[in-house]
Motif scaffolding. Structure first.
Motif, PDB file in Angstrom:
ATOM      1  N   GLU B 224      44.708  -7.394  20.846  1.00  0.00           N
ATOM      2  CA  GLU B 224      44.967  -7.196  19.342  1.00  0.00           C
ATOM      3  C   GLU B 224      45.538  -5.914  19.025  1.00  0.00           C
ATOM      4  N   THR B 225      45.121  -4.431  19.465  1.00  0.00           N
ATOM      5  CA  THR B 225      45.354  -3.627  19.530  1.00  0.00           C
ATOM      6  C   THR B 225      47.062  -2.531  20.040  1.00  0.00           C
ATOM      7  N   GLU B 227      48.859  -4.906  20.392  1.00  0.00           N
ATOM      8  CA  GLU B 227      50.100  -6.227  19.577  1.00  0.00           C
ATOM      9  C   GLU B 227      50.596  -5.322  18.227  1.00  0.00           C
ATOM     10  N   ALA B 228      49.308  -5.128  17.786  1.00  0.00           N
ATOM     11  CA  ALA B 228      49.640  -4.157  16.109  1.00  0.00           C
ATOM     12  C   ALA B 228      50.094  -3.199  16.418  1.00  0.00           C
ATOM     13  N   ALA B 229      50.211  -2.043  17.804  1.00  0.00           N
ATOM     14  CA  ALA B 229      50.979  -1.232  18.160  1.00  0.00           C
ATOM     15  C   ALA B 229      52.664  -1.734  18.761  1.00  0.00           C
ATOM     16  N   ILE B 230      52.271  -2.640  18.755  1.00  0.00           N
ATOM     17  CA  ILE B 230      54.528  -3.029  19.508  1.00  0.00           C
ATOM     18  C   ILE B 230      54.830  -3.362  17.879  1.00  0.00           C
ATOM     19  N   ILE B 231      54.157  -4.438  17.420  1.00  0.00           N
ATOM     20  CA  ILE B 231      54.721  -3.758  15.748  1.00  0.00           C
ATOM     21  C   ILE B 231      54.777  -2.614  14.679  1.00  0.00           C
ATOM     22  N   ASP B 232      54.146  -2.120  15.300  1.00  0.00           N
ATOM     23  CA  ASP B 232      54.697  -1.266  14.890  1.00  0.00           C
ATOM     24  C   ASP B 232      55.546   0.199  15.143  1.00  0.00           C
ATOM     25  N   GLY B 233      56.220  -0.418  16.255  1.00  0.00           N
ATOM     26  CA  GLY B 233      57.361  -0.007  16.996  1.00  0.00           C
ATOM     27  C   GLY B 233      56.910   0.783  18.057  1.00  0.00           C
ATOM     28  N   ALA B 234      56.427   1.005  19.035  1.00  0.00           N
ATOM     29  CA  ALA B 234      55.460   1.584  19.849  1.00  0.00           C
ATOM     30  C   ALA B 234      55.741   0.958  20.768  1.00  0.00           C
TER      31      ALA B 234
END
Lengths: 373, 325
Positions: B224-225, B227-234
């Protein structure tokens, strides 16, 4: 702050189709709740909207732009995960600022956005702490704050409360409702398996079952006018009773002769010629009334649960069917082992076509696979 | 006596001795020293239970004390004596060491090894672990990269002797040079850089170790961390260096320090490849040169190595414990 349109959306893993025929029109400012049993694909659908899962058929449109192949970060969405998914090595401040730093925003802009989110969520005192030094509820708030700072078009919540204990869950649920009220233009999609969350938060609920949409409607629509047996039994607790019968009278009201004896009258209209049709009569436990006249159901009470404001009666099982449950107002401890006749107001009596499990005389909204219950 | 019978007798005596020790010592404790009867019964039982762990630990403590603690003290004591071991010269050996040019070269080279080998092994292991993670043939690649771990240092050195051979028909380096029309060289004779050619061998061996440990650590990162970074645009680089690497920093430090400790012990590679000639000496091989010739100097070198390893070791243990929690 966006309109979201799902058209014929599908998801398959290889040859296995897990979601199909998903058609939804979500308006700006709505809070849509996806609800359904485990494995119904509600989280998968949310992840498809987020861009974490590929959409294998149909189109997803956000604000008029088809985003099927747009990477998650450019869809204008933010997601709150069930496990919070905080970056464990970053302080609360850095967790919230990460997306803005990646987007190369100026320091003033980042500080302003983080400060504002921290104020809304009352996280000011914790900004320099690491996630491990926070309680579950605080972590959840940081996860929400991480979404707010990005000012997304659509907020996605994936079972955000299921890792919290019962008391905190209620408090955080109310906080989310207040958050929505503070941001009336923001569009939110919320996944849960908890029908209380769905009923209290949603402007519209999407009930998912068997890889499709069982019904879409406002919480009370789903409660008062379920379009199929699945929705009827999924919404409301204890579940709606389903009793087999045969139509004997048609017209503006429908009369059903119950298989176990008794008669039910429903306000649902039926047409001449429907006589003899096999149907299920659905009555919610709380809609049953004690009667001396012609009952819908008659049986011996097996167990009573007196909760104070209401008493729940569990009737003896007949032929292995689920026990009939009735909820009577007040305390009735003495009913155990006695025969209690039950009737209901014709407006509260639902009639379902037996084979298709769809509400009698209503056009099918979506065909769904029969659900075991 | 027949060796098989001798072996069996040893096993019986050894195992029987262990069983006998535990049985008799506990019997003595429970029946004679603190008997579970009489007026002090509860006090006796408590005391017996407080003593019992020490009964079980005694053999291990005794063996470790005899074979680890005593040698440390004994070595230090020996390093204060002269070559023959009959004259106390205080810190004379240490003084001789630090003024000797050879020792300074070995110390400097060892410093290079400590800086380069752990860093290169850990970095390569980390990169390979990440790159092979999603490949269908990633496990085959990992097995191949891990394989040198199973080769002894001497065996690895012999393999690399072929790579470095000063004959274009045998040595890989010279074959490549030959292809570009360059003359034949002996890599072991290139001043300064020959140290790095030797380090490559240890890096080759240790990368597999770093890769296996770090690969497991990378898989332990909550999805999840990421995936969260993917959504945050990293982007993938940012996800790797700003989300994944910081989360496994503890493991990276453990791997790094473990390899560092190993580097300070390896003498086989230098010994096999150059014998410490051509300014490639490092402390362990320097020590081996003096062993049996001048035990005073050799024990002094051993002590210097121990002093150098100690802080790394402590850091390693602290980190490893933190990882376990």
């Amino acid at each position: 702050m966006a309109d979201l349109v799902l058209k014929d959306v599908e998801k398959s893993y290889g040859s296995v189709k897990v979601l199909s025929n998903i058609n939804l029109d979500i308006k700006r400012g709505e809070l849509i709740v996806f609800v359904g049993p485990s494995g119904c694909g509600k989280s998968t659908l949310l992840r498809m909207i987020a861009g974490l899962e590929r959409i294998t058929g149909g189109t997803l449109t956000i604000d008029g732009q088809v985003v099927n192949d747009v990477p998650p970060a450019q869809r204008g969405i933010a997601m709150v995960f069930q496990s919070y998914a905080l970056y464990p090595h970053m302080t609360v401040r850095d967790n919230m600022a990460f997306a803005l730093k990646i987007a190369k925003k100026s320091k003033e802009e980042i500080d302003a956005a983080v400060g504002k989110a921290a104020r809304i969520l009352q996280l000011d005192p914790y900004l320099d702490r690491l996630p491990k030094a926070l309680s579950g509820g605080q972590r959840q708030r940081v996860a929400i704050g991480r979404s707010i700072v990005r000012d997304p078009k659509v907020y996605l919540f994936d079972e955000p409360l299921s890792n919290l204990d019962a008391a905190l869950r209620v408090a955080t649920r109310i906080e989310i409702a207040q958050l929505k009220e503070a941001m009336p233009d923001s569009t939110m999609i919320y996944v849960t398996h908890d029908q209380v969350e769905a009923m209290t938060l949603a402007t519209r609920i999407v009930v998912l079952a068997g890889g499709g949409i069982a019904q879409v409607g406002s919480p009370l629509e789903l409660y008062e006018r379920p379009q199929n047996e699945f929705v009827a039994q999924f919404i409301g607790s204890p579940s709606m009773n389903l009793l087999p019968g045969e139509i004997v009278g048609t017209g503006t009201t429908t009369t059903v002769r119950m298989k176990a004896g008794g008669t039910a009258v429903s306000n649902y209209p039926s047409q001449p010629g429907d006589e003899g049709m096999q149907v299920n009569v659905g009555v919610r436990p709380e809609d049953f009334l004690e009667t001396e006249g012609e009952p819908i159901f008659e049986g011996k009470v097996d167990i009573t649960e007196a909760l104070g404001e209401v008493t729940i009666l569990y009737y003896e099982r007949v032929d292995g069917a689920a026990p009939v449950i009735a909820k009577l107002p007040g305390i009735h401890k003495d009913l155990r082992g006695k025969v209690v006749k039950l009737a209901a107001d014709p407006s509260k009596v639902h009639v379902f076509h037996k084979e298709q499990s769809l509400l009698y005389r209503h056009e099918p909204h979506q065909k769904i696979a029969a659900q075991p219950h | 006596m027949n060796p098989i019978i001798a072996g069996l007798v040893t096993i019986v005596v050894g195992v029987g001795g262990c069983v006998g020790y535990f049985y008799l010592s506990n019997l003595l404790l429970d029946k004679v020293i603190f008997p579970a009867r009489g007026e002090n019964i509860s006090r006796n039982i408590n005391r017996a239970n407080a003593v019992r762990p020490w009964l079980f630990m005694f053999p291990a403590i005794f063996a470790l004390g005899l074979y680890l603690v005593y040698p440390v003290i004994g070595s230090f004591w020996r390093s204060l004596y002269n070559r023959a071991g009959n004259e106390f010269i205080g810190f004379g050996n240490y003084q001789a060491l630090f003024t000797s040019g050879d020792f300074q070269v070995a110390f400097f080279n060892n410093l290079l090894w400590v800086l380069v080998v752990p860093a290169a092994s850990t970095f390569l292991g980390l990169v390979i672990a990440q790159l092979t993670d999603r490949l269908s043939w990633g496990n085959i690649a990992k097995s191949l990269i891990f394989m040198p771990m199973a080769i002894s240092f001497v065996g690895a050195s012999l393999i690399w002797k072929f790579v470095y051979a000063n004959d274009p028909d045998i040595g890989l380096i010279n074959a490549i040079r030959d292809f570009f029309g360059l003359g034949v060289i002996d890599p072991m004779l290139v001043p300064f850089w020959n140290n790095f050619f030797l380090m490559v061998i240890l890096i080759w061996i240790q990368t597999g170790f770093a890769m296996v440990i770090l690969s497991a650590a990378l898989r332990g990162i909550p999805e999840e961390t990421v995936e969260a970074a993917i959504i945050d645009g990293a982007n993938p680089f940012q996800i790797f260096f700003r989300i994944k690497v910081p989360q496994i920093m503890g493991t990276i430090v453990v791997v790094w320090t473990t390899i560092t400790i190993l580097v300070l012990k390896v003498f086989d590679i230098v010994y096999t490849m150059t014998g410490g000639e051509f300014d490639t000496e490092i402390l362990p091989s320097f020590m081996m040169d003096y062993m049996f010739r001048d035990d005073g100097i050799a024990t002094a070198v051993a002590f210097v190595i121990m002093i150098v390893v100690l802080p790394v070791m402590i850091w390693n243990i602290v980190q490893a414990r933190r990882e376990l929690r």
